[in-house]
Design an enzyme around this catalytic site. Structure first.
Site, short mmCIF file in Angstrom:
data_model
loop_
_atom_site.label_atom_id
_atom_site.label_comp_id
_atom_site.label_asym_id
_atom_site.label_seq_id
_atom_site.Cartn_x
_atom_site.Cartn_y
_atom_site.Cartn_z
N HIS A 167 54.27 -4.19 36.78
CA HIS A 167 52.86 -4.33 36.41
C HIS A 167 52.70 -4.09 34.91
CE1 HIS A 167 51.77 -3.74 40.81
NE2 HIS A 167 51.42 -4.96 40.48
N HIS A 195 53.29 -9.59 33.47
CA HIS A 195 52.75 -9.82 34.81
C HIS A 195 51.26 -10.17 34.73
CE1 HIS A 195 50.86 -8.35 38.63
NE2 HIS A 195 51.74 -9.21 39.09
#
Length: 108
Positions: free
Chosen positions: A67, A71
Site C-alpha cells: 500500500h 499502488h
C-alpha cells in the site's frame, strides 16, 4: 519537473495495460495530474493547488511493500481508464470522487 505545470498529453495512460512500474514516482505525479486534467479540466481547479495536492499525496504514502504510492497511482490509473472508456456510467461528481478516492486510497 512539475514546475512546467500539468502536461497536455500522456500517451497510453488510458490503456488498461499501462505499466505503472515503468515510470518513477515524480513521473507518476505528473501522470496523475494529467489524468485529473483530462477528466475534469482546470476551469474549476487551481493548477498550483492540484500540483501541491498530488505531491502531498505522493509524500504521505508509506514506504511499504504494497500500500504505497505506486499502488495508489495504479488504482487511480485503472479508475481513469474505466472512466475514459465507460464515462457515461458515472456522473461528473461520482467520477471525481472515484478518481480522487483511488489516488489517496492508502495515504496517511
Amino acid at each position: 519537473m512539475l514546475e512546467k505545470g500539468v502536461p497536455d498529453h500522456m500517451p497510453l495512460v488510458d490503456q488498461f495495460h499501462f505499466n505503472v512500474f515503468e515510470i518513477d514516482d515524480l513521473e507518476k505525479a505528473r501522470h496523475a495530474l494529467y489524468m485529473f486534467k483530462d477528466l475534469f479540466g482546470l476551469s474549476r481547479f487551481d493548477e498550483d493547488s492540484l500540483i501541491r495536492f498530488a505531491l502531498t499525496v505522493r509524500k504521505n504514502y508509506r514506504r511499504v511493500p504494497y500500500h504505497n504510492w505506486t499502488h495508489g497511482f495504479s488504482v487511480a490509473n485503472t479508475m481513469y481508464a474505466i472512466i475514459k472508456h465507460y464515462g457515461d456510467v458515472f456522473r461528473e461528481k461520482e467520477a471525481l470522487a472515484l478518481y480522487i478516492g483511488c489516488l489517496i486510497v492508502r495515504s496517511r
